[in-house]
Each structure stands twice: as C-alpha cells, then as structure tokens.
Design a protein around this motif. Structure first.
Motif, PDB file in Angstrom:
ATOM      1  N   GLY A  42       0.220 -23.698  71.427  1.00 17.77           N
ATOM      2  CA  GLY A  42       0.410 -22.870  70.239  1.00 17.77           C
ATOM      3  C   GLY A  42       1.435 -21.778  70.472  1.00 17.77           C
ATOM      4  O   GLY A  42       2.296 -21.518  69.620  1.00 17.77           O
ATOM      5  N   ALA A  43       1.356 -21.126  71.641  1.00 23.84           N
ATOM      6  CA  ALA A  43       2.326 -20.080  71.968  1.00 23.84           C
ATOM      7  C   ALA A  43       3.726 -20.665  72.107  1.00 23.84           C
ATOM      8  O   ALA A  43       4.716 -20.059  71.672  1.00 23.84           O
ATOM      9  CB  ALA A  43       1.914 -19.377  73.262  1.00 23.84           C
ATOM     10  N   HIS A  44       3.824 -21.855  72.704  1.00 26.66           N
ATOM     11  CA  HIS A  44       5.137 -22.497  72.831  1.00 26.66           C
ATOM     12  C   HIS A  44       5.767 -22.703  71.457  1.00 26.66           C
ATOM     13  O   HIS A  44       6.957 -22.435  71.259  1.00 26.66           O
ATOM     14  CB  HIS A  44       4.995 -23.852  73.529  1.00 26.66           C
ATOM     15  CG  HIS A  44       4.451 -23.750  74.908  1.00 26.66           C
ATOM     16  ND1 HIS A  44       3.997 -24.852  75.611  1.00 26.66           N
ATOM     17  CD2 HIS A  44       4.270 -22.690  75.736  1.00 26.66           C
ATOM     18  CE1 HIS A  44       3.575 -24.467  76.797  1.00 26.66           C
ATOM     19  NE2 HIS A  44       3.719 -23.170  76.891  1.00 26.66           N
ATOM     20  N   PHE A  45       4.956 -23.172  70.508  1.00 24.77           N
ATOM     21  CA  PHE A  45       5.500 -23.473  69.186  1.00 24.77           C
ATOM     22  C   PHE A  45       5.928 -22.195  68.462  1.00 24.77           C
ATOM     23  O   PHE A  45       7.060 -22.085  67.993  1.00 24.77           O
ATOM     24  CB  PHE A  45       4.480 -24.236  68.348  1.00 24.77           C
ATOM     25  CG  PHE A  45       4.919 -24.446  66.922  1.00 24.77           C
ATOM     26  CD1 PHE A  45       5.851 -25.420  66.614  1.00 24.77           C
ATOM     27  CD2 PHE A  45       4.417 -23.655  65.902  1.00 24.77           C
ATOM     28  CE1 PHE A  45       6.282 -25.613  65.305  1.00 24.77           C
ATOM     29  CE2 PHE A  45       4.837 -23.836  64.587  1.00 24.77           C
ATOM     30  CZ  PHE A  45       5.764 -24.819  64.288  1.00 24.77           C
ATOM     31  N   TRP A  46       5.001 -21.228  68.361  1.00 23.26           N
ATOM     32  CA  TRP A  46       5.270 -20.062  67.521  1.00 23.26           C
ATOM     33  C   TRP A  46       6.321 -19.137  68.114  1.00 23.26           C
ATOM     34  O   TRP A  46       7.102 -18.531  67.370  1.00 23.26           O
ATOM     35  CB  TRP A  46       3.975 -19.297  67.253  1.00 23.26           C
ATOM     36  CG  TRP A  46       3.041 -20.036  66.357  1.00 23.26           C
ATOM     37  CD1 TRP A  46       1.879 -20.651  66.690  1.00 23.26           C
ATOM     38  CD2 TRP A  46       3.228 -20.278  64.957  1.00 23.26           C
ATOM     39  NE1 TRP A  46       1.315 -21.260  65.595  1.00 23.26           N
ATOM     40  CE2 TRP A  46       2.116 -21.048  64.511  1.00 23.26           C
ATOM     41  CE3 TRP A  46       4.205 -19.923  64.031  1.00 23.26           C
ATOM     42  CZ2 TRP A  46       1.972 -21.459  63.197  1.00 23.26           C
ATOM     43  CZ3 TRP A  46       4.064 -20.330  62.715  1.00 23.26           C
ATOM     44  CH2 TRP A  46       2.967 -21.088  62.309  1.00 23.26           C
ATOM     45  N   ILE A  47       6.378 -19.032  69.429  1.00 25.16           N
ATOM     46  CA  ILE A  47       7.381 -18.144  70.030  1.00 25.16           C
ATOM     47  C   ILE A  47       8.704 -18.869  70.235  1.00 25.16           C
ATOM     48  O   ILE A  47       9.766 -18.374  69.835  1.00 25.16           O
ATOM     49  CB  ILE A  47       6.874 -17.592  71.379  1.00 25.16           C
ATOM     50  CG1 ILE A  47       5.606 -16.773  71.182  1.00 25.16           C
ATOM     51  CG2 ILE A  47       7.950 -16.719  72.028  1.00 25.16           C
ATOM     52  CD1 ILE A  47       4.995 -16.284  72.492  1.00 25.16           C
ATOM     53  N   LEU A  48       8.655 -20.053  70.845  1.00 20.98           N
ATOM     54  CA  LEU A  48       9.881 -20.727  71.261  1.00 20.98           C
ATOM     55  C   LEU A  48      10.508 -21.592  70.175  1.00 20.98           C
ATOM     56  O   LEU A  48      11.737 -21.643  70.058  1.00 20.98           O
ATOM     57  CB  LEU A  48       9.602 -21.583  72.501  1.00 20.98           C
ATOM     58  CG  LEU A  48       9.160 -20.821  73.760  1.00 20.98           C
ATOM     59  CD1 LEU A  48       8.769 -21.798  74.854  1.00 20.98           C
ATOM     60  CD2 LEU A  48      10.269 -19.903  74.241  1.00 20.98           C
ATOM     61  N   LEU A  49       9.686 -22.282  69.380  1.00 23.70           N
ATOM     62  CA  LEU A  49      10.218 -23.297  68.476  1.00 23.70           C
ATOM     63  C   LEU A  49      10.242 -22.889  67.009  1.00 23.70           C
ATOM     64  O   LEU A  49      11.149 -23.285  66.278  1.00 23.70           O
ATOM     65  CB  LEU A  49       9.402 -24.595  68.629  1.00 23.70           C
ATOM     66  CG  LEU A  49       9.408 -25.222  70.024  1.00 23.70           C
ATOM     67  CD1 LEU A  49       8.554 -26.487  70.038  1.00 23.70           C
ATOM     68  CD2 LEU A  49      10.825 -25.519  70.478  1.00 23.70           C
ATOM     69  N   PHE A  50       9.243 -22.124  66.569  1.00 24.05           N
ATOM     70  CA  PHE A  50       9.160 -21.811  65.137  1.00 24.05           C
ATOM     71  C   PHE A  50      10.403 -21.100  64.609  1.00 24.05           C
ATOM     72  O   PHE A  50      10.912 -21.466  63.531  1.00 24.05           O
ATOM     73  CB  PHE A  50       7.902 -20.992  64.846  1.00 24.05           C
ATOM     74  CG  PHE A  50       7.840 -20.510  63.422  1.00 24.05           C
ATOM     75  CD1 PHE A  50       7.636 -21.398  62.380  1.00 24.05           C
ATOM     76  CD2 PHE A  50       7.979 -19.161  63.121  1.00 24.05           C
ATOM     77  CE1 PHE A  50       7.591 -20.963  61.059  1.00 24.05           C
ATOM     78  CE2 PHE A  50       7.929 -18.716  61.821  1.00 24.05           C
ATOM     79  CZ  PHE A  50       7.737 -19.619  60.781  1.00 24.05           C
ATOM     80  N   PRO A  51      10.941 -20.063  65.278  1.00 19.17           N
ATOM     81  CA  PRO A  51      12.141 -19.418  64.732  1.00 19.17           C
ATOM     82  C   PRO A  51      13.307 -20.387  64.548  1.00 19.17           C
ATOM     83  O   PRO A  51      13.987 -20.371  63.509  1.00 19.17           O
ATOM     84  CB  PRO A  51      12.453 -18.340  65.778  1.00 19.17           C
ATOM     85  CG  PRO A  51      11.139 -18.041  66.410  1.00 19.17           C
ATOM     86  CD  PRO A  51      10.443 -19.366  66.476  1.00 19.17           C
ATOM     87  N   THR A  52      13.545 -21.236  65.550  1.00 14.57           N
ATOM     88  CA  THR A  52      14.644 -22.194  65.439  1.00 14.57           C
ATOM     89  C   THR A  52      14.348 -23.242  64.380  1.00 14.57           C
ATOM     90  O   THR A  52      15.254 -23.672  63.645  1.00 14.57           O
ATOM     91  CB  THR A  52      14.892 -22.861  66.797  1.00 14.57           C
ATOM     92  OG1 THR A  52      15.236 -21.850  67.756  1.00 14.57           O
ATOM     93  CG2 THR A  52      16.031 -23.867  66.714  1.00 14.57           C
ATOM     94  N   LEU A  53      13.095 -23.679  64.274  1.00 18.32           N
ATOM     95  CA  LEU A  53      12.729 -24.643  63.236  1.00 18.32           C
ATOM     96  C   LEU A  53      12.968 -24.055  61.855  1.00 18.32           C
ATOM     97  O   LEU A  53      13.468 -24.751  60.950  1.00 18.32           O
ATOM     98  CB  LEU A  53      11.256 -25.036  63.394  1.00 18.32           C
ATOM     99  CG  LEU A  53      10.698 -26.019  62.359  1.00 18.32           C
ATOM    100  CD1 LEU A  53      11.452 -27.342  62.396  1.00 18.32           C
ATOM    101  CD2 LEU A  53       9.206 -26.247  62.595  1.00 18.32           C
ATOM    102  N   LEU A  54      12.635 -22.777  61.661  1.00 16.24           N
ATOM    103  CA  LEU A  54      12.904 -22.122  60.384  1.00 16.24           C
ATOM    104  C   LEU A  54      14.400 -22.107  60.087  1.00 16.24           C
ATOM    105  O   LEU A  54      14.826 -22.374  58.948  1.00 16.24           O
ATOM    106  CB  LEU A  54      12.352 -20.700  60.408  1.00 16.24           C
ATOM    107  CG  LEU A  54      12.628 -19.846  59.167  1.00 16.24           C
ATOM    108  CD1 LEU A  54      11.957 -20.445  57.932  1.00 16.24           C
ATOM    109  CD2 LEU A  54      12.150 -18.412  59.385  1.00 16.24           C
ATOM    110  N   LEU A  55      15.212 -21.835  61.104  1.00 17.26           N
ATOM    111  CA  LEU A  55      16.662 -21.841  60.920  1.00 17.26           C
ATOM    112  C   LEU A  55      17.158 -23.219  60.531  1.00 17.26           C
ATOM    113  O   LEU A  55      18.021 -23.359  59.648  1.00 17.26           O
ATOM    114  CB  LEU A  55      17.341 -21.370  62.207  1.00 17.26           C
ATOM    115  CG  LEU A  55      18.867 -21.368  62.198  1.00 17.26           C
ATOM    116  CD1 LEU A  55      19.402 -20.392  61.160  1.00 17.26           C
ATOM    117  CD2 LEU A  55      19.409 -21.026  63.587  1.00 17.26           C
ATOM    118  N   VAL A  56      16.622 -24.262  61.160  1.00 16.12           N
ATOM    119  CA  VAL A  56      17.030 -25.636  60.844  1.00 16.12           C
ATOM    120  C   VAL A  56      16.661 -25.987  59.400  1.00 16.12           C
ATOM    121  O   VAL A  56      17.451 -26.611  58.663  1.00 16.12           O
ATOM    122  CB  VAL A  56      16.392 -26.618  61.836  1.00 16.12           C
ATOM    123  CG1 VAL A  56      16.604 -28.058  61.387  1.00 16.12           C
ATOM    124  CG2 VAL A  56      16.970 -26.416  63.235  1.00 16.12           C
TER     125      VAL A  56
END
Length: 263
Positions: free
Chosen positions: A37-51
C-alpha cells in the motif's frame, strides 16, 4: 618472584547512542518493502495521476488559463509534491504512532539503540521514498508528455528539499498529537486534503484567483508549489516562498520536539 602487576585496564566509556543507526534503517527498509500500500500511494500514485491527466487530449494543448502552458506541464510540480504529502502526512505518522501504541519505543529506550534512531530512520526512509516519487514523476512527464525539465535545477532541488523537510516535520507533529493509529489517520486525513488543495491537486496555483493564490502562498505546500513553478520556468525561487518554507520547518520542528512522547 616478580610481584609487579599490570595496571587494571581503564573501563571503557559507554558508547553514546547515535541518532542514526544503519541497522535500524535496514530493518525499517525491510519492513517497508512488505507494505504494498505504501509503495502504491507514495511511489506510484502521483505518477499514475500524471499519466491519467496527460492522457486527456485537452491537457496536452496550451491553455491561456495556465499562462500559456499545457495543463500537463502545470500538473508535474503538483504530482512532485503529492508524493511528499502522502509520505509525510499519511504514512510516517501512522507507522510511528503504531510503534508507540504497541510499546516498541518504550522498550527501545532500555536498549543501546535509542528511539531517536528509529525516528531518524523513519524520516530518512520516507524522505527517500518521497524523493524517488518526485524523480519518477519528472522522468515520466519528460518521456511520456515531453514536459520540459526544470530550467533552474539548483533552485528546484532547494525548494524540493525544503518542502520535504516541512512535510516530515508536519508528519512528526501529527505523530506527536496522536495517541493511537486511528487518531493519526484521522488527523493525517484532516491535514492531507487541505494540503493537496494548497499544492494545486484540484486547481493549480496558476489558475487560482489572485487573492486565493496569495493566501495559499503562506502555507507550506502552496509556497512550495510557487517555488517549484518558478524554478521550472528558469527563475530562482522567490525568496519569500523559500522563507515561508523555512519558517514552517522551524515552527513544526519546534512543535514536534515539544510535544513528541516516546510512550
């Protein structure tokens, strides 16, 4: 018969407990790797939102309301800030509060490894994760949507570092005020959504009315958004925005030191 004796060795002074312990950091990293969960929300979610936003055709066209920039250009600094906000305000406080709630910090105080080493390790770990998230957002923005990299990299790095320190200090205050993980989650959420608004998640600072933008500029993440935008455009971040960040860092660090309890 020789009766001379060697002098007794001098007792060694106890080794002071250091605020940073590599073994503690290694253990915390091992635990962090087990938190998808931490991996997704910290590392991936911001970039996914940008995509997602960059995949909207209108977001890749210049827009006068964004000062002639494309909306995707304006949202890159926002997603850079988002990883710092999630890591500092949501993830770290619940982890630290959980350690205190379960008595881990109290038990550590009786060992050579002091609780301050755990606190430092947490800040280093979440700070590194947040910075990785920021670099990932910048890289994807450049490669996928041809977003120009910051034209003033030194100023951009300074503003980003100050913002990271402010986010971690705010997270430490949330940890200090929270007796349980549920309280930490509630306080973190109460601070999280206004912080996202100030960072420009729903409305980038460039599109805010002048009065609102001026008011948001006195918040840590509003000042950070302005500083990053200026550095991205090739200007040195405004000293006023940097001063706001430094003032928040000093205020929040002092509050955390005053209120934080190990048990």
């Amino acid at each position: 018969m020789n009766t001379s004796r060697k002098p007794a060795p001098m007792p060694l002074a106890p080794t002071p407990a250091l605020p940073f312990n590599p073994a503690v950091l290694k253990a915390e990293l091992r635990l962090f790797r087990r938190e998808p969960g931490a991996h997704f929300w910290i590392l991936l979610f911001p970039t996914l939102l940008l995509v997602i936003l960059g995949s909207i055709p209108s977001f890749r066209q210049p827009d006068d309301s964004f000062g002639g920039l494309r909306p995707v250009d304006a949202y890159v600094p926002v997603t850079v800030l988002l990883g710092l906000i999630v890591g500092g305000l949501q993830s770290m406080p619940q982890t630290l509060t959980g350690y205190r709630e379960r008595g881990i910090l109290r038990r550590m105080s009786a060992t050579p490894v002091k609780p301050s080493a755990l606190l430092t390790g947490q800040m280093v770990m979440y700070g590194a994760a947040a910075l990785t998230s920021s670099l990932l957002a910048l890289t994807v923005g450049r490669l996928a949507f041809d977003v120009t990299l910051p034209r003033q990299p030194a100023g951009y790095a300074l503003a980003l570092l100050l913002t990271l320190l402010a986010a971690l200090a705010l997270g430490a205050v949330i940890s200090a005020l929270s007796r349980t993980t549920k309280v930490a989650g509630a306080i973190g959420s109460a601070v999280f959504f206004p912080s996202m608004f100030c960072a420009g998640v729903w409305m980038p600072v460039q599109t805010m009315p002048h009065g609102l933008a001026a008011a948001v500029g006195y918040t840590p993440f509003g000042a950070a958004a302005e500083a990053l935008n200026q550095a991205a455009a090739g200007h040195w971040p405004g000293w006023g925005h940097l001063a706001v960040l430094v003032a928040w860092i000093a205020l929040l660090t002092g509050a955390a030191a005053r209120w934080f309890r190990w048990e």
